[in-house]
Enzyme design. Sequence first.
Site, PDB file in Angstrom:
ATOM      1  N   HIS A  17       0.832  -1.228   0.008  1.00  0.00           N
ATOM      2  CA  HIS A  17       0.069   0.073  -0.033  1.00  0.00           C
ATOM      3  C   HIS A  17       0.867   1.224   0.208  1.00  0.00           C
ATOM      4  O   HIS A  17       1.253   1.806   1.093  1.00  0.00           O
ATOM      5  CB  HIS A  17      -1.007  -0.087   1.116  1.00  0.00           C
ATOM      6  CG  HIS A  17      -1.738   1.037   1.159  1.00  0.00           C
ATOM      7  ND1 HIS A  17      -3.198   0.982   1.994  1.00  0.00           N
ATOM      8  CD2 HIS A  17      -1.786   2.246   0.561  1.00  0.00           C
ATOM      9  CE1 HIS A  17      -3.879   1.887   1.805  1.00  0.00           C
ATOM     10  NE2 HIS A  17      -3.130   2.907   1.032  1.00  0.00           N
ATOM     11  N   HIS A  19       1.115   4.786  -2.497  1.00  0.00           N
ATOM     12  CA  HIS A  19       0.838   5.561  -3.597  1.00  0.00           C
ATOM     13  C   HIS A  19       2.108   6.124  -4.115  1.00  0.00           C
ATOM     14  O   HIS A  19       2.650   6.991  -3.385  1.00  0.00           O
ATOM     15  CB  HIS A  19      -0.169   6.830  -3.179  1.00  0.00           C
ATOM     16  CG  HIS A  19      -1.486   5.902  -2.684  1.00  0.00           C
ATOM     17  ND1 HIS A  19      -2.672   5.839  -3.383  1.00  0.00           N
ATOM     18  CD2 HIS A  19      -1.778   5.724  -1.550  1.00  0.00           C
ATOM     19  CE1 HIS A  19      -3.590   5.336  -2.529  1.00  0.00           C
ATOM     20  NE2 HIS A  19      -3.082   5.078  -1.262  1.00  0.00           N
ATOM     21  N   HIS A 197      -9.638   0.843  -1.251  1.00  0.00           N
ATOM     22  CA  HIS A 197      -9.457   1.719   0.020  1.00  0.00           C
ATOM     23  C   HIS A 197     -10.981   1.321   0.577  1.00  0.00           C
ATOM     24  O   HIS A 197     -12.031   2.046  -0.044  1.00  0.00           O
ATOM     25  CB  HIS A 197      -9.061   2.942  -0.100  1.00  0.00           C
ATOM     26  CG  HIS A 197      -7.783   3.289  -0.461  1.00  0.00           C
ATOM     27  ND1 HIS A 197      -7.053   2.612  -1.426  1.00  0.00           N
ATOM     28  CD2 HIS A 197      -6.813   3.982   0.127  1.00  0.00           C
ATOM     29  CE1 HIS A 197      -5.699   3.270  -1.478  1.00  0.00           C
ATOM     30  NE2 HIS A 197      -5.786   4.013  -0.431  1.00  0.00           N
ATOM     31  N   GLU A 200     -11.329   3.441   5.884  1.00  0.00           N
ATOM     32  CA  GLU A 200     -10.418   4.325   6.289  1.00  0.00           C
ATOM     33  C   GLU A 200     -11.137   5.382   7.268  1.00  0.00           C
ATOM     34  O   GLU A 200     -11.125   5.868   8.240  1.00  0.00           O
ATOM     35  CB  GLU A 200      -9.570   5.065   5.213  1.00  0.00           C
ATOM     36  CG  GLU A 200      -8.499   6.031   5.634  1.00  0.00           C
ATOM     37  CD  GLU A 200      -7.707   6.705   4.477  1.00  0.00           C
ATOM     38  OE1 GLU A 200      -8.157   6.509   3.422  1.00  0.00           O
ATOM     39  OE2 GLU A 200      -6.560   7.333   4.724  1.00  0.00           O
ATOM     40  N   ASP A 278       1.526   3.983   2.557  1.00  0.00           N
ATOM     41  CA  ASP A 278       0.730   4.848   2.056  1.00  0.00           C
ATOM     42  C   ASP A 278       1.218   6.005   1.249  1.00  0.00           C
ATOM     43  O   ASP A 278       1.332   5.995   0.119  1.00  0.00           O
ATOM     44  CB  ASP A 278      -0.307   5.648   3.122  1.00  0.00           C
ATOM     45  CG  ASP A 278      -1.888   5.616   2.713  1.00  0.00           C
ATOM     46  OD1 ASP A 278      -1.867   5.240   1.668  1.00  0.00           O
ATOM     47  OD2 ASP A 278      -2.625   6.064   3.619  1.00  0.00           O
ATOM     48  N   ASP A 279       1.745   7.334   1.956  1.00  0.00           N
ATOM     49  CA  ASP A 279       2.104   8.279   1.397  1.00  0.00           C
ATOM     50  C   ASP A 279       3.539   8.814   2.207  1.00  0.00           C
ATOM     51  O   ASP A 279       3.250   9.773   2.681  1.00  0.00           O
ATOM     52  CB  ASP A 279       1.020   9.474   1.155  1.00  0.00           C
ATOM     53  CG  ASP A 279      -0.224   8.823   0.295  1.00  0.00           C
ATOM     54  OD1 ASP A 279      -0.107   8.913  -0.940  1.00  0.00           O
ATOM     55  OD2 ASP A 279      -1.059   8.569   1.190  1.00  0.00           O
TER      56      ASP A 279
HETATM   57  N1  HPA Z   1      -6.798   7.270   0.968  1.00  0.00           N
HETATM   58  C1  HPA Z   1      -7.320   7.621  -0.006  1.00  0.00           C
HETATM   59  N2  HPA Z   1      -6.872   8.261  -0.934  1.00  0.00           N
HETATM   60  C2  HPA Z   1      -5.391   8.422  -1.113  1.00  0.00           C
HETATM   61  C3  HPA Z   1      -4.888   8.048   0.116  1.00  0.00           C
HETATM   62  C4  HPA Z   1      -5.389   7.516   1.317  1.00  0.00           C
HETATM   63  O1  HPA Z   1      -4.677   7.068   2.325  1.00  0.00           O
HETATM   64  N3  HPA Z   1      -3.480   8.285  -0.419  1.00  0.00           N
HETATM   65  C5  HPA Z   1      -3.748   8.670  -1.599  1.00  0.00           C
HETATM   66  N4  HPA Z   1      -4.700   8.504  -2.094  1.00  0.00           N
HETATM   67 ZN    ZN Z   2      -3.993   4.573   0.651  1.00  0.00          ZN
END
Ligand code: HPA
Ligand code: ZN
Length: 338
Positions: A17, A19, A197, A200, A278-279
């Site tokens: 996971h 991006h 996703h 969250e 994630d990011d």
């Molecule tokens: N959630 C939803 N969209 C996203 C995320 C995330 O954590 N990171 C990049 N796009």
């Molecule tokens: Zn994500």
Amino acid sequence: MQNIDTLIKRLPKCELHIHIEGSLEPELMFALARRNNIRLPYESVDAVRRAYRFRNLQDFLDIYYQGMSVLITEQDFYDLAFTYLQRARADNVRHVEMFFDPQGHTARGVAFAAVVNGLSRAIADAGREFGVEASLIMCFLRHLDEADAEKTLDSALAFRDKIVGVGLDSSEAGNPPSKFKHVFARARDAGLFVTAHAGEEGPPSYVWEALDVLGVRRIDHGNRSLEDAALVGRLAREKMALTVCPLSNLRLRVVDDLRRHPLRRMMDKGLVVTVNSDDPAYFGGYVNDNYRAVFDALSLTREEIVAIVRNGFAASLMTAQANADALAEIERVLAESK
Ligand code: HPA
Ligand code: ZN
């Protein structure tokens, strides 16, 4: 006994996971802005980092889409992915399933081919030069409509050999998985792996929809599944992996304190959890930082860390042979760490 940082570092790992646009560090953002003659609304790298204070997912997404505006040419996408893969190598990540957001680029006039060819060339070079294996999962932006996703899938099918799966990301609340029922059916028919996703910020019903309407094989995040005992039972029974992102959850205030992060409860309920970044450029940590953070905050044992690492391989799209090799290497690392 090795200290925990050494153990985390030495274990071969998967990242499921990430991006790729979320790995854009401010330094590279400025370099690409200069190369492409783009003016950023920040005067320095420090000013960019200071802007990374988010109250929720949408706050982050607004800055994330602005950040990716410096990505224009195929070479930009190459540099982005190659830089991330080098960083992943430093964390001893061996296998990456990388999300990318083509609609964030095509909407700005960037060709789909520039995105996919740049990312794929970086993946090929990283595999050859330092042995990190990676593949691409294309995400649909859920705040856009299904027709836009359908067009994006059409573009992707021309690059079928370069993309292993599809996912669903962006603003979750108000954009349930069922909005993308048809396009996911078509992706599955094309033999693509599917994930989404869910849970969250969105409710447990979105996780149910991801499973039952989209037919996903993994759930990205999934935190709010814990609010629904029947859902937890289903996820456990089906060994459905959750790609959990602890530092992301903290920075986006999905959790208010890492000590109350649901990872511990997920494990206690028998869910297949993995740890991911994630990011990482926006949330203050790459994958090893995420392992270290939950080890500390949740008082995990070394065995629990190893179990999460093994889950990553089990939940991945690696071949059975590559998976067996990785598990054997984990055993060797553990034998050396005694
Ligand atoms: N959630 C939803 N969209 C996203 C995320 C995330 O954590 N990171 C990049 N796009
Ligand atoms: Zn994500």
